[in-house]
Motif scaffolding. Sequence first.
Motif, PDB file in Angstrom:
ATOM      1  N   PRO A 103       0.810  -1.214   0.000  1.00 12.99           N
ATOM      2  CA  PRO A 103       0.000   0.000   0.000  1.00 12.99           C
ATOM      3  C   PRO A 103       0.851   1.275   0.000  1.00 12.99           C
ATOM      4  O   PRO A 103       0.453   2.288  -0.581  1.00 12.99           O
ATOM      5  CB  PRO A 103      -0.803  -0.120   1.305  1.00 12.99           C
ATOM      6  N   GLY A 106       2.964   1.167  -3.662  1.00 11.97           N
ATOM      7  CA  GLY A 106       2.194   0.944  -4.877  1.00 11.97           C
ATOM      8  C   GLY A 106       2.293  -0.490  -5.361  1.00 11.97           C
ATOM      9  O   GLY A 106       3.144  -1.268  -4.909  1.00 11.97           O
ATOM     10  N   PHE A 107       1.408  -0.842  -6.267  1.00 17.08           N
ATOM     11  CA  PHE A 107       1.304  -2.206  -6.765  1.00 17.08           C
ATOM     12  C   PHE A 107       1.700  -2.254  -8.242  1.00 17.08           C
ATOM     13  O   PHE A 107       1.701  -1.239  -8.929  1.00 17.08           O
ATOM     14  CB  PHE A 107      -0.116  -2.732  -6.584  1.00 17.08           C
ATOM     15  N   THR A 381       1.345   0.518 -14.000  1.00 16.87           N
ATOM     16  CA  THR A 381       0.300   0.239 -13.015  1.00 16.87           C
ATOM     17  C   THR A 381       0.141   1.453 -12.118  1.00 16.87           C
ATOM     18  O   THR A 381       1.126   1.943 -11.548  1.00 16.87           O
ATOM     19  CB  THR A 381       0.652  -0.991 -12.158  1.00 16.87           C
ATOM     20  N   THR A 383      -1.468   3.258  -8.820  1.00 25.18           N
ATOM     21  CA  THR A 383      -2.055   3.087  -7.484  1.00 25.18           C
ATOM     22  C   THR A 383      -2.400   4.464  -6.948  1.00 25.18           C
ATOM     23  O   THR A 383      -1.540   5.353  -6.894  1.00 25.18           O
ATOM     24  CB  THR A 383      -1.071   2.397  -6.518  1.00 25.18           C
ATOM     25  N   SER A 384      -3.657   4.658  -6.548  1.00 25.20           N
ATOM     26  CA  SER A 384      -4.117   5.959  -6.058  1.00 25.20           C
ATOM     27  C   SER A 384      -4.881   5.802  -4.754  1.00 25.20           C
ATOM     28  O   SER A 384      -5.511   4.760  -4.503  1.00 25.20           O
ATOM     29  CB  SER A 384      -5.033   6.647  -7.075  1.00 25.20           C
ATOM     30  N   GLN A 423     -12.384  -3.852  -8.056  1.00 23.79           N
ATOM     31  CA  GLN A 423     -11.562  -3.526  -6.891  1.00 23.79           C
ATOM     32  C   GLN A 423     -12.054  -4.284  -5.655  1.00 23.79           C
ATOM     33  O   GLN A 423     -13.249  -4.474  -5.493  1.00 23.79           O
ATOM     34  CB  GLN A 423     -11.610  -2.022  -6.628  1.00 23.79           C
ATOM     35  N   GLN A 429      -4.499  -5.081  -0.795  1.00 27.66           N
ATOM     36  CA  GLN A 429      -4.862  -3.717  -1.208  1.00 27.66           C
ATOM     37  C   GLN A 429      -5.846  -3.112  -0.213  1.00 27.66           C
ATOM     38  O   GLN A 429      -6.902  -3.692   0.045  1.00 27.66           O
ATOM     39  CB  GLN A 429      -5.479  -3.757  -2.601  1.00 27.66           C
ATOM     40  N   GLU A 433      -7.639   2.426  -1.436  1.00 27.91           N
ATOM     41  CA  GLU A 433      -6.765   2.558  -2.597  1.00 27.91           C
ATOM     42  C   GLU A 433      -7.397   1.873  -3.806  1.00 27.91           C
ATOM     43  O   GLU A 433      -8.110   0.872  -3.661  1.00 27.91           O
ATOM     44  CB  GLU A 433      -5.381   1.947  -2.332  1.00 27.91           C
ATOM     45  N   THR A 434      -7.129   2.416  -4.983  1.00 21.67           N
ATOM     46  CA  THR A 434      -7.606   1.820  -6.239  1.00 21.67           C
ATOM     47  C   THR A 434      -6.427   1.646  -7.189  1.00 21.67           C
ATOM     48  O   THR A 434      -5.440   2.390  -7.119  1.00 21.67           O
ATOM     49  CB  THR A 434      -8.685   2.697  -6.898  1.00 21.67           C
ATOM     50  N   ILE A 435      -6.562   0.667  -8.067  1.00 25.30           N
ATOM     51  CA  ILE A 435      -5.455   0.276  -8.938  1.00 25.30           C
ATOM     52  C   ILE A 435      -5.991   0.011 -10.342  1.00 25.30           C
ATOM     53  O   ILE A 435      -7.075  -0.573 -10.501  1.00 25.30           O
ATOM     54  CB  ILE A 435      -4.771  -1.004  -8.396  1.00 25.30           C
TER      55      ILE A 435
END
Length: 577
Positions: A103, A106-107, A381, A383-384, A423, A429, A433-435
Amino acid sequence: MKKKNGLGKAIVWGAAAAAAGVAAKKAYDNSKKKQEEKVDNVSDQVMENRSYEGKNAYFVGGGLGSMAGAAYLIRDCKFPAEQITIYEGMHILGGSNDGIGTPEGGFVCRGGRMLNEETYENFWELFGSIPSLNNPDRSVTEEILNFDHAHPTHAKARLVDKDGNILDVRSMGFTQEERMALLKLMNTPEDKLDDMTIEQWFADMPHFFTTNFWYMWQTTFAFQKWSSLFEFRRYMRRMILEFSRIETLEGVTRTPLNQYDSVIKPLETYLRDKGVNFIENCTVTDIDFADGDGITAKTLHLDDNGEEKTVEIQAGDICIMTNACMTDSATLGDLHTPAPEPELKPISGELWSKVTMKKPGLGNPEPFFGDVHETNWESFTVTSRGNKLLKMIEDLTGNVPGSGALMTFKDSNWLMSIVIAAQPHFINQPMDETIFWGYGLYTDHVGDYVKKPMKDCTGEEMLTELLHHLHMEDHIDEIMADVVNVIPCMMPYVDAQFQPRKMTDRPNVVPEGSTNFAMISQFVEIPDDMVFTEEYSVRAARIAVYTLMDVDKTICPVTPYVKDPKVLLKAVQTAYR
């Protein structure tokens, strides 16, 4: 009038081709299936009585193929799991089926591997016997298909133009000449197509590469104009079901999480629980073979965490080697750093080169690993924190996360596409967070808005380019404020399996004359099947194990949808939409 004549010819051809397959399909569904079940039951009894004392199985590479092979040895050969060893050069298993991250940092997914319910015959069969990690009473196959049926794919924004308009892609956009060229290709024997590219087949039809079909097919499967005509033809035949729904990708089967968490982890857990030995950070650098005309592996040379070792392969042992990997030598960047230029040669491809010098019939890696410019593409990728960007994309496309599929910006200099999965997409995750994942096929090209080649861009620059294509430039600052990381991934050989080749360049899974040696990967030859798929790895593993172990059990055949009259009729209708 000309169009009607062409349609009439195509329908006549479809009906004629289908007629030959109807009886075969009906026979398979009835008598053949019963016969196969009877043979499988007899084979189980034979395997129960076999002795494996002192015998070992060695797998080179820890990807899906090797892990599937180990599962087949245990399940179908009754081979002792503790006598199976898998060597993996990295610190993590799964090969190209990856998904990792934190997290805080990032992923990253180097790529997204599509599944297909209708054409992944051996994949579903194998994972039907692998327990789910979340519910051990349910198989991985059940878990994936239940999730997919609850979250069906129906993309509403497959192609987007430079003005941000979602294009109507119901029509494939073919001319009559292009339809006939496709029809001719599907009926041309493969032995007439050695070393040919897609571009050569359509040399007099440049319009073909501007059709809706080409943009969608190219980016869904990562084809290039210079890709092998063999593979394009196989995809057209094997994925003919998908041809009729390419504008929505309804045939795509999604996993609950990324492929590492949803596919590799449960398979790894199953194998570890059974007692399989995994040796990680250990590279097989060479394989020696016994003298003589046959192919008998006798010694493995290892680099085990920097220490040179050898393993002697005894009589009765088997050795199954991953002869190449599409994600070899991949490099990662971050929000402020481009992915570095790869320094290594393809490790698995190097081993393949060494063994081909020792024995004939082991293929030729040169066509696949000879031109990084043609075989690379780059993913990223994002991550936000929060779901602001995903919500804005949902408003634009009409697809909630997980219900869409590949969205391609057709006028992008990088030919950029993105995929937004349901998600969460990672097991670790956080809920806040969204990916999502994206990629570009033309990494040498300068961006439309960020005036740099994609391969030289940081993660921030890649996201900036994307936001301009989404026409969200007024929101760049607020979106960037939520970004945890954008991780670029350069993969120099990710399209290597699509390179033009001769039929002999890919070795058979079990080469002629082999007594204990097989090769599995996206770079072996399996008639009628298509590379760059999970099914290819699993099918290769099953062929290798059943052949070397003399197993008289059924390997699920390639389903002949190309001979199904209903499927053919839909394909013809799609071509004329």
